[in-house]
Motif scaffolding. Structure first.
Motif, PDB file in Angstrom:
ATOM      1  N   UNK A  36       0.834  -1.323   0.010  1.00 24.87           N
ATOM      2  CA  UNK A  36      -0.053  -0.074  -0.143  1.00 24.87           C
ATOM      3  C   UNK A  36       0.890   1.182  -0.142  1.00 24.87           C
ATOM      4  N   UNK A  37       0.190   2.525  -0.098  1.00 23.17           N
ATOM      5  CA  UNK A  37       0.790   3.793  -0.021  1.00 23.17           C
ATOM      6  C   UNK A  37       0.946   3.971   1.353  1.00 23.17           C
ATOM      7  N   UNK A  38       2.121   4.728   1.644  1.00 22.86           N
ATOM      8  CA  UNK A  38       2.611   4.828   3.207  1.00 22.86           C
ATOM      9  C   UNK A  38       3.308   6.250   3.205  1.00 22.86           C
ATOM     10  N   UNK A  39       3.233   7.077   4.503  1.00 23.40           N
ATOM     11  CA  UNK A  39       4.128   8.054   4.694  1.00 23.40           C
ATOM     12  C   UNK A  39       5.560   7.346   4.808  1.00 23.40           C
ATOM     13  N   UNK A  40       6.590   8.085   4.453  1.00 23.79           N
ATOM     14  CA  UNK A  40       7.849   7.684   4.353  1.00 23.79           C
ATOM     15  C   UNK A  40       8.236   7.479   5.882  1.00 23.79           C
ATOM     16  N   UNK A  41       9.036   6.587   6.268  1.00 21.07           N
ATOM     17  CA  UNK A  41       9.303   6.381   7.455  1.00 21.07           C
ATOM     18  C   UNK A  41       9.806   5.020   7.913  1.00 21.07           C
ATOM     19  N   UNK A  42      10.083   4.657   8.977  1.00 21.95           N
ATOM     20  CA  UNK A  42      10.737   3.298   9.392  1.00 21.95           C
ATOM     21  C   UNK A  42      11.285   3.163  10.898  1.00 21.95           C
ATOM     22  N   UNK A  43      12.102   2.209  11.072  1.00 24.10           N
ATOM     23  CA  UNK A  43      12.430   1.814  12.437  1.00 24.10           C
ATOM     24  C   UNK A  43      13.483   2.895  12.900  1.00 24.10           C
ATOM     25  N   UNK A  44      13.444   3.104  14.189  1.00 22.15           N
ATOM     26  CA  UNK A  44      14.786   3.786  14.821  1.00 22.15           C
ATOM     27  C   UNK A  44      15.637   2.969  15.036  1.00 22.15           C
ATOM     28  N   UNK A  45      17.021   3.483  14.619  1.00 19.48           N
ATOM     29  CA  UNK A  45      18.218   2.458  14.958  1.00 19.48           C
ATOM     30  C   UNK A  45      18.654   2.789  16.462  1.00 19.48           C
ATOM     31  N   UNK A  46      19.132   1.687  16.938  1.00 19.43           N
ATOM     32  CA  UNK A  46      19.789   1.784  18.162  1.00 19.43           C
ATOM     33  C   UNK A  46      20.746   2.831  18.295  1.00 19.43           C
ATOM     34  N   UNK A  47      20.826   3.816  19.305  1.00 21.23           N
ATOM     35  CA  UNK A  47      21.676   5.000  19.366  1.00 21.23           C
ATOM     36  C   UNK A  47      21.253   6.160  18.803  1.00 21.23           C
ATOM     37  N   UNK A  48      19.938   6.156  17.879  1.00 22.64           N
ATOM     38  CA  UNK A  48      19.510   7.229  17.037  1.00 22.64           C
ATOM     39  C   UNK A  48      18.226   7.860  17.662  1.00 22.64           C
ATOM     40  N   UNK A  49      18.301   9.209  17.540  1.00 25.16           N
ATOM     41  CA  UNK A  49      17.471  10.005  18.105  1.00 25.16           C
ATOM     42  C   UNK A  49      16.238   9.790  17.092  1.00 25.16           C
ATOM     43  N   UNK A  50      14.949  10.127  17.653  1.00 23.15           N
ATOM     44  CA  UNK A  50      13.690  10.183  16.811  1.00 23.15           C
ATOM     45  C   UNK A  50      14.004  11.033  15.355  1.00 23.15           C
ATOM     46  N   UNK A  51      14.427  12.168  15.933  1.00 22.82           N
ATOM     47  CA  UNK A  51      14.653  13.295  14.878  1.00 22.82           C
ATOM     48  C   UNK A  51      15.754  12.921  13.807  1.00 22.82           C
ATOM     49  N   UNK A  52      16.905  12.296  13.999  1.00 19.70           N
ATOM     50  CA  UNK A  52      17.919  11.859  13.069  1.00 19.70           C
ATOM     51  C   UNK A  52      17.305  10.669  12.505  1.00 19.70           C
ATOM     52  N   UNK A  53      16.443   9.790  12.929  1.00 18.32           N
ATOM     53  CA  UNK A  53      15.901   8.812  12.222  1.00 18.32           C
ATOM     54  C   UNK A  53      14.842   9.192  11.097  1.00 18.32           C
ATOM     55  N   UNK A  54      14.101  10.185  11.403  1.00 17.55           N
ATOM     56  CA  UNK A  54      13.058  10.985  10.378  1.00 17.55           C
ATOM     57  C   UNK A  54      13.735  11.518   9.294  1.00 17.55           C
ATOM     58  N   UNK A  55      14.872  12.084   9.407  1.00 15.06           N
ATOM     59  CA  UNK A  55      15.635  12.715   8.433  1.00 15.06           C
ATOM     60  C   UNK A  55      16.264  11.719   7.493  1.00 15.06           C
ATOM     61  N   UNK A  56      17.042  10.724   8.272  1.00  9.55           N
ATOM     62  CA  UNK A  56      17.478   9.560   7.531  1.00  9.55           C
ATOM     63  C   UNK A  56      16.461   8.840   6.874  1.00  9.55           C
ATOM     64  N   UNK A  57      15.293   8.374   7.236  1.00  8.66           N
ATOM     65  CA  UNK A  57      14.268   7.686   6.640  1.00  8.66           C
ATOM     66  C   UNK A  57      13.612   8.566   5.412  1.00  8.66           C
ATOM     67  N   UNK A 115      -7.057  13.612  -1.943  1.00 10.11           N
ATOM     68  CA  UNK A 115      -6.614  12.605  -3.078  1.00 10.11           C
ATOM     69  C   UNK A 115      -6.122  11.464  -2.304  1.00 10.11           C
ATOM     70  N   UNK A 116      -6.206  11.304  -0.864  1.00 11.42           N
ATOM     71  CA  UNK A 116      -5.596  10.234  -0.160  1.00 11.42           C
ATOM     72  C   UNK A 116      -6.027   9.003  -0.822  1.00 11.42           C
ATOM     73  N   UNK A 117      -5.242   8.173  -1.245  1.00 10.51           N
ATOM     74  CA  UNK A 117      -5.392   6.772  -1.978  1.00 10.51           C
ATOM     75  C   UNK A 117      -6.282   6.030  -0.873  1.00 10.51           C
ATOM     76  N   UNK A 118      -7.020   4.998  -1.474  1.00 10.36           N
ATOM     77  CA  UNK A 118      -7.696   4.053  -0.663  1.00 10.36           C
ATOM     78  C   UNK A 118      -6.755   2.991   0.030  1.00 10.36           C
ATOM     79  N   UNK A 119      -5.706   2.467  -0.785  1.00 12.18           N
ATOM     80  CA  UNK A 119      -4.786   1.546  -0.435  1.00 12.18           C
ATOM     81  C   UNK A 119      -3.763   2.236   0.203  1.00 12.18           C
ATOM     82  N   UNK A 120      -3.936   2.437   1.613  1.00 10.21           N
ATOM     83  CA  UNK A 120      -2.894   2.940   2.545  1.00 10.21           C
ATOM     84  C   UNK A 120      -2.629   1.894   3.407  1.00 10.21           C
TER      85      UNK A 120
END
Length: 136
Positions: A36-57, A115-120
């Motif tokens: 499906x369609x999704x927002x960009x994102x993913x798992x936070x790596x060990x030792x990584x801040x949420x902000x750093x993870x967001x920019x990286x993903x 225009x949000x897709x149905x297949x999210x």
């Protein structure tokens, strides 16, 4: 006794604004299950801040460098990810340029509120609805 804890993740609402000052949000089509369609994102790596993870993903999946604007909300419903219990902190970010699908993304879609897709995937429809309604 072994404790089992939810896994931290991040999702990013990346806003692109064109010359006419029209805002669009970037979605990715997932390469891996769940589909499906999704927002960009993913798992936070060990030792990584949420902000750093967001920019990286954001960079890994859209090839864009983003500027985080603010943290929007945290979503923690145990059933939000069918693979496991995750807790996602959602960020709002701005970017310029042309997004290119990479890493776990197989395609890019630019959307507006109507225009949000149905297949999210996951609970990303709810996150987008909350964002467009200005709930957080």
């Amino acid at each position: 006794m072994k404790y089992k804890n939810p896994v931290p993740t991040v999702d990013i609402i990346i806003r692109l604004v064109d010359e006419g000052n029209n805002e669009q949000v970037i979605l990715i089509s997932r390469k891996n299950p769940p589909p499906g369609w999704a927002l960009p994102g993913g798992f936070v790596d060990y030792g990584e801040s949420l902000e750093t993870a967001a920019v990286r993903e954001a960079r890994e999946e859209t090839s864009l460098n983003v500027t985080l604007v603010r943290q929007m909300h945290t979503y923690s419903e145990p059933s939000r990810d069918p693979r496991q219990h995750t807790i996602s902190t959602v960020f709002i970010a701005d970017a310029t340029g042309t997004p290119v699908a990479a890493d776990d993304a197989k395609d890019i879609l630019l959307i507006k509120e109507d225009s949000i897709p149905t297949e999210m995937a996951f609970d990303h429809r709810k996150i987008l609805e909350d964002y467009f309604e200005g709930k957080f």
